[in-house]
Design an enzyme around this catalytic site. Structure first.
Site, PDB file in Angstrom:
ATOM      1  N   SER A 115       0.843  -1.188   0.000  1.00 48.49           N
ATOM      2  CA  SER A 115       0.000   0.000   0.000  1.00 48.49           C
ATOM      3  C   SER A 115       0.891   1.255   0.000  1.00 48.49           C
ATOM      4  CB  SER A 115      -0.951  -0.048   1.201  1.00 48.49           C
ATOM      5  OG  SER A 115      -2.040   0.822   1.045  1.00 48.49           O
ATOM      6  N   ASP A 134      -9.344  -4.434  -6.044  1.00 46.22           N
ATOM      7  CA  ASP A 134      -8.933  -3.385  -5.117  1.00 46.22           C
ATOM      8  C   ASP A 134      -9.168  -2.029  -5.765  1.00 46.22           C
ATOM      9  OD1 ASP A 134      -7.636  -1.643  -3.367  1.00 46.22           O
ATOM     10  OD2 ASP A 134      -5.620  -2.256  -4.008  1.00 46.22           O
ATOM     11  N   HIS A 168      -6.622  -5.815  -2.070  1.00 47.19           N
ATOM     12  CA  HIS A 168      -5.547  -4.924  -1.641  1.00 47.19           C
ATOM     13  C   HIS A 168      -4.438  -5.692  -0.925  1.00 47.19           C
ATOM     14  CE1 HIS A 168      -4.110  -0.856  -1.046  1.00 47.19           C
ATOM     15  NE2 HIS A 168      -3.987  -1.026   0.255  1.00 47.19           N
TER      16      HIS A 168
END
Length: 518
Positions: free
Chosen positions: A199, A451, A476
């Site tokens: 991320s 995602d 994700h």
């Protein structure tokens, strides 16, 4: 759907609706900037409701904690720049082949959270350490966990002078210093380093490889939306993917959600309308905006972490579609909440403290606010991601990203102007294929296309060594969470492709190293 599956679906939705209080970075008020989706891999850790026993405590035999005397300011030469603080890093030597064999080092670059919460959900390093005979290193991001200048996070964030050193460029320099120090201490100058991030941490990993190629041989950047800045990615991209996920799961579910927003407003405008709308236990609704806020965040989190085998988007839609025949729109939307009222698995919310606890569950942790507060600052300074949506372009009501409103919030909260173009100025992003095909190398950009943040990721190969590995059904950062026996074949193959590429980098490095020694 059988009753047990429906119960799991209902529990998933109520968990998400409660969880967003912690994982939303913004503010429950119609006069403040709209809530933006949380950029984090940690949602999985919290949804699994980790035991209060920390990961490091339960794995103390393999993981050793160290502290590096880190420089506060890497880029200035004022006396105060030389102030130091203790930066935490963790090492695992269990499978390392040693410096004499030039065995590799896998380094996880910490993101917006405490290492104690990040390490349990990052499985790629431990899952592959044996195969690569790799030393594992986990470095905590400055201003999170135990790595806070002057010892107090509250003081560090309150003090404008100290807070100014809280940025990604300083964090990358921290990582470089720690990794160079480790190699020197272990006499492992020839051990190649592969950095891994998820991320925001994935963005850091890719940028680290570009900024510090002499330190890192390569980078695995999982779900890294490095293109969600300036005007590179459409504002509504995130919510368009959420909408697509729900529409693919169920057309009727999508339509119900799309129609529900105006119905909430209509009911709330009636006398005593708020008393008609459901309440989350111990949290009184003050206006319709609050309820829409929770629902929106619940839907977006379900899409962002739409993991197999449960696929929470499908589970939520099953709950909505499974409402009794003849139910109106609101009854369908809130069937999930209503069904669990009185259930022993109910939740209590401490909105003031941003803590979450499962009622009757003494093992459920009281979650810290540091990620919320820290990321709010990072967004207001440099991580300005213009995420919004227009009229009728998603299943959500319109909420465009308004820079003027955002600037007002940030100057009011922190006394600083956001720098919306700084990320692309410092790291790049525009014309990325043209630029990186002539400049960069050895970066894997992995994404799951379910995602919503994948819309801002690198989804096509840029060169032979800067490659994209997307999966149609992935979510994700799913590729770097711990391996499970129930993982679908496409996920197994995505991970295998990543491992094969990293093996090729290291093999080429070793061949080059051998040739140089001749």
């Amino acid at each position: 759907m059988d009753s047990s599956s429906l119960k799991v679906s209902l529990q998933w939705l109520i968990s998400i609706l409660v969880l967003v209080i912690f994982f939303s970075t913004t503010y429950i008020s119609a006069t403040q900037p709209k809530m933006l989706p949380k950029l984090s891999v940690l949602g999985r850790t919290k949804l699994l409701r980790e035991s209060s026993t920390t990961f490091l405590e339960s794995n103390s035999q393999d993981f050793q904690t160290f502290y590096y005397n880190q420089t506060l300011d890497h880029f200035n030469y004022r006396p105060e720049s030389y102030t130091t603080f203790q930066q935490r890093y963790v090492m695992n030597f269990k499978y390392w082949g040693g410096a004499n064999s030039s065995a590799p080092i896998f380094a996880y670059l910490g993101a917006e959270g405490d290492l104690d919460y990040e390490m349990p959900v990052i499985g790629f390093l431990t899952d592959n350490a044996y195969q690569f005979k790799a030393l594992l290193v986990y470095i905590e991001h400055r201003y999170y966990g135990e790595s806070v200048p002057f010892g107090s996070r509250e003081e560090a964030l309150r003090n404008a002078s100290i807070r100014g050193y809280f940025n990604s460029a300083q964090a990358l320099a921290d990582y470089a210093e720690v990794l160079i120090y480790i190699k020197k201490q272990l006499l492992a100058e020839n051990s190649p380093i592969i950095v891994v991030g998820a991320s925001y941490g994935g963005m850091l990993a890719s940028w680290f490889r570009l900024k510090y190629p002499h330190v890192a041989l390569g980078a695995l950047a999982s779900s890294a939306p490095i293109l969600y800045f300036d005007d590179i990615t459409p504002q509504n991209g995130y919510y368009s993917i959420v909408t697509k996920d729900f529409r693919e799961a169920s057309e009727s579910c999508y339509e119900t959600i799309r129609e529900s927003w105006s119905e909430i407003d209509r009911v709330a405008s009636e006398p005593n309308g708020l008393s008609i709308l459901p309440k989350i236990q111990n949290f009184q609704l003050n206006n319709a905006y609050e309820l829409k806020y929770y629902l929106e965040a619940g839907y977006t989190m379900a899409a962002q972490f739409d993991d197999p085998p449960s696929y929470p988007v499908t589970m939520i839609c099953s709950g909505i579609d499974g409402a009794p025949e003849g139910s109106d729109v609101l009854s369908q939307i809130f069937a999930v909440v209503i069904a669990l009222r009185g259930n022993r698995s109910c939740y209590s919310i401490n909105a003031a403290g941003f803590s979450i606890q499962t009622v009757g569950d003494t093992n459920s942790p009281d979650l810290s606010v540091e990620t919320v507060e820290g990321w709010a600052w990072q967004r207001c300074s440099e991580m300005v991601m213009p995420i919004g949506r227009g009229e009728n372009d998603t299943m959500f009501p319109p909420a465009p990203f308004d820079l003027t409103t955002f600037i007002h919030y940030c100057t009011t909260s922190y006394g600083v102007l956001p720098r919306p173009h700084w990320v692309t100025t410092y790291y790049g992003g525009h014309n990325i294929e043209l630029i990186l095909s002539r400049f960069g190398s050895n970066i894997i950009f992995s994404n799951g296309l379910r995602d919503p943040y994948s819309i801002g990721g690198v989804l096509k190969n840029i060169s032979q060594t800067i490659v994209a590995i997307p999966t149609v059904n992935g979510s994700h950062c799913l590729d770097i969470v711990p391996v499970k026996s129930t993982d679908p074949e496409w996920l197994v193959m995505q991970r295998k492709a990543e491992v094969d590429i990293i093996e090729s980098w290291i093999s080429q490095y070793n061949a080059d190293l051998h040739a140089m020694k001749k």
